[in-house]
Design a protein around this motif. Structure first.
Motif, mmCIF file in Angstrom:
data_model
loop_
_atom_site.group_PDB
_atom_site.id
_atom_site.type_symbol
_atom_site.label_atom_id
_atom_site.label_comp_id
_atom_site.label_asym_id
_atom_site.label_seq_id
_atom_site.Cartn_x
_atom_site.Cartn_y
_atom_site.Cartn_z
ATOM 1 N N LEU A 83 -38.218 -20.168 -47.708
ATOM 2 C CA LEU A 83 -37.918 -21.052 -46.714
ATOM 3 C C LEU A 83 -39.211 -21.333 -45.911
ATOM 4 O O LEU A 83 -39.655 -20.855 -45.486
ATOM 5 N N GLU A 84 -39.026 -22.667 -46.012
ATOM 6 C CA GLU A 84 -40.336 -23.455 -45.593
ATOM 7 C C GLU A 84 -41.616 -23.758 -46.256
ATOM 8 O O GLU A 84 -42.603 -22.968 -45.685
ATOM 9 N N GLY A 85 -41.147 -23.064 -47.644
ATOM 10 C CA GLY A 85 -41.951 -22.367 -48.555
ATOM 11 C C GLY A 85 -42.974 -21.244 -48.257
ATOM 12 O O GLY A 85 -43.962 -20.703 -48.772
ATOM 13 N N THR A 86 -41.957 -20.698 -47.791
ATOM 14 C CA THR A 86 -42.260 -19.009 -47.827
ATOM 15 C C THR A 86 -41.497 -18.413 -48.538
ATOM 16 O O THR A 86 -40.618 -18.428 -48.710
ATOM 17 N N PHE A 87 -42.009 -18.047 -49.992
ATOM 18 C CA PHE A 87 -41.116 -17.410 -50.771
ATOM 19 C C PHE A 87 -41.632 -15.469 -50.277
ATOM 20 O O PHE A 87 -42.730 -14.955 -50.429
ATOM 21 N N GLY A 88 -40.291 -14.138 -50.151
ATOM 22 C CA GLY A 88 -40.829 -12.640 -50.107
ATOM 23 C C GLY A 88 -38.980 -12.701 -49.987
ATOM 24 O O GLY A 88 -37.994 -12.940 -50.074
ATOM 25 N N TRP A 89 -39.950 -11.310 -50.153
ATOM 26 C CA TRP A 89 -38.270 -10.640 -50.383
ATOM 27 C C TRP A 89 -37.936 -10.178 -48.072
ATOM 28 O O TRP A 89 -38.863 -9.486 -48.017
ATOM 29 N N VAL A 90 -36.680 -9.672 -47.898
ATOM 30 C CA VAL A 90 -36.166 -9.061 -46.546
ATOM 31 C C VAL A 90 -36.140 -8.183 -46.603
ATOM 32 O O VAL A 90 -35.816 -7.356 -47.048
ATOM 33 N N ARG A 91 -36.882 -7.560 -45.083
ATOM 34 C CA ARG A 91 -37.519 -5.841 -45.494
ATOM 35 C C ARG A 91 -36.566 -5.927 -44.299
ATOM 36 O O ARG A 91 -35.636 -4.337 -44.658
ATOM 37 N N GLU A 92 -36.206 -6.005 -42.750
ATOM 38 C CA GLU A 92 -35.554 -5.940 -41.885
ATOM 39 C C GLU A 92 -34.840 -6.885 -41.257
ATOM 40 O O GLU A 92 -35.932 -7.885 -41.198
ATOM 41 N N LEU A 93 -33.452 -6.671 -41.155
ATOM 42 C CA LEU A 93 -33.421 -7.589 -39.387
ATOM 43 C C LEU A 93 -33.112 -7.333 -38.458
ATOM 44 O O LEU A 93 -32.425 -5.882 -38.404
ATOM 45 N N ARG A 94 -33.827 -7.893 -37.722
ATOM 46 C CA ARG A 94 -33.917 -7.580 -36.186
ATOM 47 C C ARG A 94 -32.647 -8.304 -35.363
ATOM 48 O O ARG A 94 -32.297 -9.449 -36.132
ATOM 49 N N ALA A 95 -32.711 -8.087 -34.027
ATOM 50 C CA ALA A 95 -31.856 -9.257 -32.838
ATOM 51 C C ALA A 95 -32.309 -9.913 -32.528
ATOM 52 O O ALA A 95 -31.777 -10.818 -32.596
ATOM 53 N N ARG A 96 -33.418 -10.633 -32.615
ATOM 54 C CA ARG A 96 -34.286 -11.674 -33.261
ATOM 55 C C ARG A 96 -34.887 -12.565 -34.672
ATOM 56 O O ARG A 96 -34.888 -13.774 -34.151
ATOM 57 N N PHE A 97 -35.060 -11.668 -35.098
ATOM 58 C CA PHE A 97 -35.617 -12.569 -36.088
ATOM 59 C C PHE A 97 -35.324 -11.655 -37.609
ATOM 60 O O PHE A 97 -35.009 -10.798 -37.726
ATOM 61 N N VAL A 98 -35.773 -12.179 -38.128
ATOM 62 C CA VAL A 98 -36.099 -11.768 -39.839
ATOM 63 C C VAL A 98 -37.160 -11.510 -40.601
ATOM 64 O O VAL A 98 -38.360 -12.576 -40.929
ATOM 65 N N SER A 99 -38.101 -10.022 -40.926
ATOM 66 C CA SER A 99 -38.685 -9.692 -41.660
ATOM 67 C C SER A 99 -38.567 -10.013 -42.898
ATOM 68 O O SER A 99 -38.423 -9.761 -43.545
ATOM 69 N N VAL A 100 -39.790 -10.546 -43.155
ATOM 70 C CA VAL A 100 -40.025 -11.122 -44.484
ATOM 71 C C VAL A 100 -41.220 -11.161 -44.982
ATOM 72 O O VAL A 100 -42.478 -11.367 -44.671
#
Length: 434
Positions: A280-297
């Protein structure tokens, strides 16, 4: 009128205590209490270090250790309470009970403070724990002194009308205490449910996160409604007020609500789930956690990006492992015109197959794509099944394998250069070459 009656009763209670405080036996009891407190302080300084070393040997029971440490930190109060109890028993045996009444009150207040301060240690937040301990002790002190009804009447007299609702200080205090208690209990239960759901193997990762979030938020809302209803507060009477506040919050918290709703959409459509590899927009990684406000990548270099949920709805997202983990990668290269393109294709496929992360079940392919200015251009396509381990590194390994294979088989990789031809008249001409 209620305020005046409560004030008169409070003044009468203070007058009775003043009359009792000027008696000789009150000063005798006060002196005994001060001496016992000083003795308890001195004794605690010697006892606490000896017991603490043994308490630190408790392993595998962090909750029990916290309670034991909390007791040790209050060794002086424990000793003070024991000394007061012994003094009370002794004085009631040799004199009238009325002459030890102040010691009895001091003993009751000490016990209340000891229990309140120790039990509040189950709350990890220090500020909330201290506030709860003080509020609990104050209420216990009012009951012990016998002025809880007078204090309640005084607080109830401090009221302001809000339409059909009479809002008093007593109602606000009760609502605050019940709200803190019920919300804390709801958070504890919500965390327990979330932990149980997360270890369930029958649910998908997205459903686990969704159930955990719904349980947490739902329990908190229900706890708040129960707390406000328990103090007799009519929630329907606050409709207009809550509507005005809601409009203000809608403008101020627009982004927060947008990210929350986006997070719920992500969980429902399962477009992003923990463990997915995304770009996403130059950020490559794996999804660690889904939060109510954000996604940790988490990226390959260990950095953790907290990307708002809204970006996953409005931006173009590449999910490398949406339907499965198989990902095809392309490597472009060129060779000299002296090489046999059929042989080059075979060697390139063999080189790719020699790399461990390249999927063996899906055979790589190599195609001639262009007759370039100085080279025959090829594209080598292969599959991997672990994109979360990185893409650049596997491309690099395939390129190194190509380099080694071409050198072993005498295939040159050309590079562009220019030839300069000097004319007899001194003019120079440039021409391209291999």
């Amino acid at each position: 009128m209620d305020f005046r009656n409560a004030l008169d009763e409070s003044l009468a209670w203070a007058s009775r205590w003043f009359d009792y405080a000027v008696t000789p036996w009150f000063f005798y009891q006060a002196a005994i209490i001060v001496v016992l407190f000083l003795v308890a302080k001195l004794a605690a300084q010697r006892i606490e270090p000896l017991v603490e070393d043994r308490a630190r040997q408790i392993k595998g029971h962090p909750g029990l250790l916290r309670v034991v440490v909390a007791l040790l930190r209050r060794t002086d109060w424990i000793l003070f309470t024991v000394f007061l109890l012994a003094a009370l028993i002794l004085m009631r045996a040799i004199t009238w009970p009325s002459r030890s009444h102040f010691i009895y009150i001091s003993l009751s207040l000490s016990l209340a403070w000891l229990f309140a301060s120790v039990l509040s240690r189950i709350i990890r937040n220090r500020l909330v724990a201290r506030a709860l301990a003080w509020l609990t002790w104050i209420y216990a002190a009012l009951v012990i002194l016998g002025i809880d009804d007078d204090a309640a009447a005084f607080l109830d007299s401090l009221a302001i009308p809000l339409g059909a609702v009479r809002l008093s200080a007593l109602i606000v205090l009760k609502a605050a205490l019940l709200l803190i208690a019920t919300v804390w209990l709801a958070v504890v239960v919500g965390k327990y449910i979330d932990e149980r759901v997360r270890i369930s193997e029958e649910l998908t990762p997205s459903i686990r996160v969704l159930v955990g979030k719904v349980a947490k938020i739902g329990l908190v809302l229900v706890a708040g409604a129960i707390a406000l209803s328990s103090v007799g507060l009519d929630l329907t009477a606050l409709t207009i007020f809550s509507g005005a506040v809601g409009v203000g919050l809608a403008f101020g918290l627009q982004k927060v609500v947008s990210n929350f709703v986006s997070g719920m959409i992500i969980l429902l459509d399962k477009s992003i789930k923990p463990g997915d590899t995304i770009s996403l927009e130059g950020t490559f990684g794996w999804v660690r956690e889904l939060r109510a406000r954000f996604v940790s990548v988490v990226t390959r270099d260990g950095r953790e990006f907290l990307i708002p949920n809204e970006d996953f709805i409005t931006q173009r997202v590449i999910n490398w492992s949406f339907s499965d983990n198989l990902v095809r990668l392309d490597v472009n290269f060129g060779v000299s015109y002296d090489a046999d393109p059929h042989k080059v294709s075979e060697l390139a496929i063999a080189a790719a197959m020699s790399v461990g992360r390249v999927e063996a079940d899906r055979r790589p392919v190599c195609w001639l794509t262009d007759f370039g200015e100085s080279s025959l251009n090829f594209v080598l396509r292969f599959w991997i099944h672990d994109p979360q381990q990185g893409l650049t590194n596997v491309r690099g390994r395939v390129l190194l394998a190509l380099w080694d294979t071409f050198r072993e088989n005498g295939i040159d990789i050309p590079y562009p250069h220019r030839e300069i031809i000097m004319k007899p008249d001194g003019r120079a001409e440039k021409s391209g070459g291999r």
